[in-house]
Design a protein around this motif. Structure first.
Motif, PDB file in Angstrom:
ATOM      1  N   ASP A  41       0.924  -1.231  -0.016  1.00  0.00           N
ATOM      2  CA  ASP A  41       0.011  -0.018   0.045  1.00  0.00           C
ATOM      3  C   ASP A  41       0.749   1.448  -0.217  1.00  0.00           C
ATOM      4  O   ASP A  41       0.349   2.320   0.609  1.00  0.00           O
ATOM      5  CB  ASP A  41      -0.972  -0.043   1.196  1.00  0.00           C
ATOM      6  CG  ASP A  41      -2.017  -1.288   1.094  1.00  0.00           C
ATOM      7  OD1 ASP A  41      -2.551  -1.324  -0.021  1.00  0.00           O
ATOM      8  OD2 ASP A  41      -2.269  -1.788   1.896  1.00  0.00           O
ATOM      9  N   LYS A  63      -0.082  -1.913  -8.641  1.00  0.00           N
ATOM     10  CA  LYS A  63      -1.166  -1.774  -9.215  1.00  0.00           C
ATOM     11  C   LYS A  63      -1.248  -0.299  -9.996  1.00  0.00           C
ATOM     12  O   LYS A  63      -0.925   0.799  -9.150  1.00  0.00           O
ATOM     13  CB  LYS A  63      -2.673  -1.720  -8.521  1.00  0.00           C
ATOM     14  CG  LYS A  63      -3.888  -1.393  -9.102  1.00  0.00           C
ATOM     15  CD  LYS A  63      -4.891  -1.885  -8.098  1.00  0.00           C
ATOM     16  CE  LYS A  63      -5.595  -0.504  -7.735  1.00  0.00           C
ATOM     17  NZ  LYS A  63      -6.864  -0.675  -6.946  1.00  0.00           N
ATOM     18  N   TYR A  78      -1.988  -4.493 -13.940  1.00  0.00           N
ATOM     19  CA  TYR A  78      -0.808  -4.921 -12.731  1.00  0.00           C
ATOM     20  C   TYR A  78       0.641  -4.988 -13.192  1.00  0.00           C
ATOM     21  O   TYR A  78       1.024  -5.294 -14.313  1.00  0.00           O
ATOM     22  CB  TYR A  78      -1.036  -6.081 -12.069  1.00  0.00           C
ATOM     23  CG  TYR A  78      -2.326  -6.058 -11.393  1.00  0.00           C
ATOM     24  CD1 TYR A  78      -2.257  -5.510 -10.003  1.00  0.00           C
ATOM     25  CD2 TYR A  78      -3.393  -6.716 -11.591  1.00  0.00           C
ATOM     26  CE1 TYR A  78      -3.444  -5.482  -9.233  1.00  0.00           C
ATOM     27  CE2 TYR A  78      -4.627  -6.625 -10.718  1.00  0.00           C
ATOM     28  CZ  TYR A  78      -4.570  -6.095  -9.519  1.00  0.00           C
ATOM     29  OH  TYR A  78      -5.517  -5.893  -8.854  1.00  0.00           O
ATOM     30  N   GLN A 105       0.882  -3.678  -4.062  1.00  0.00           N
ATOM     31  CA  GLN A 105       0.065  -4.401  -3.594  1.00  0.00           C
ATOM     32  C   GLN A 105       0.317  -5.447  -2.544  1.00  0.00           C
ATOM     33  O   GLN A 105      -0.641  -5.998  -1.889  1.00  0.00           O
ATOM     34  CB  GLN A 105      -0.874  -5.288  -4.762  1.00  0.00           C
ATOM     35  CG  GLN A 105      -1.338  -4.606  -5.919  1.00  0.00           C
ATOM     36  CD  GLN A 105      -2.503  -3.736  -5.423  1.00  0.00           C
ATOM     37  OE1 GLN A 105      -3.649  -4.000  -5.153  1.00  0.00           O
ATOM     38  NE2 GLN A 105      -2.429  -2.352  -5.247  1.00  0.00           N
TER      39      GLN A 105
END
Length: 140
Positions: A41, A63, A78, A105
């Motif tokens: 993240d 992503k 991706y 991710q």
């Protein structure tokens, strides 16, 4: 992204990026790129931001998305190990700001090539040219 001073290992680059089949290119990438780990993240590329590095994904996944006029996220693709962001390459070649966002991710390891060197890589290494064109072709 603020890279650390570790350079990627030549064997890791060769194994992860089979397209880099020129020894001179691998040695050049080891010399000029930096390896960095990122947590899940983590936003690596921001739409509207300057592109300082070309991300070469060694492990994990990213992503790539953009926002529509109403601010909604539109998923594009991706990036997996052995790949890079075609939209980032395109923006670097054109001297533009980023038009996409890229977020890890999962924990990722990347080799970060300074974007200022992309034209040098293209001029000097046919394997880099093939890699860039294959990146464009697989995404467009």
């Amino acid at each position: 992204m603020s890279p650390e001073s570790e350079h990627p290992e030549p064997q890791l680059l060769r194994r992860t990026f089979p397209a880099f089949d020129q020894s001179e290119l691998v040695a050049w990438l080891v010399e000029h790129s930096l390896q960095k780990d990122f947590e899940a993240d983590t936003q690596l590329i921001h739409a509207g931001g300057a592109i300082r590095y070309i991300p070469l994904l060694l492990s994990g996944s990213l992503k790539v998305s953009r926002q529509d006029a109403e601010g909604r996220e539109i998923f594009l693709y991706y990036i997996l190990p052995g790949e890079t962001c075609a939209m980032t390459l395109s923006a670097c070649y054109k001297g533009e700001m980023s038009r996409v966002n890229a977020v890890t991710q999962e924990p990722c390891t990347l080799a970060l090539l300074p974007s200022s060197l992309i034209h040098d890589a293209t001029r000097r290494f046919p394997a880099w040219q093939r890699f860039a064109f294959e990146s464009f072709g697989s995404r467009y």
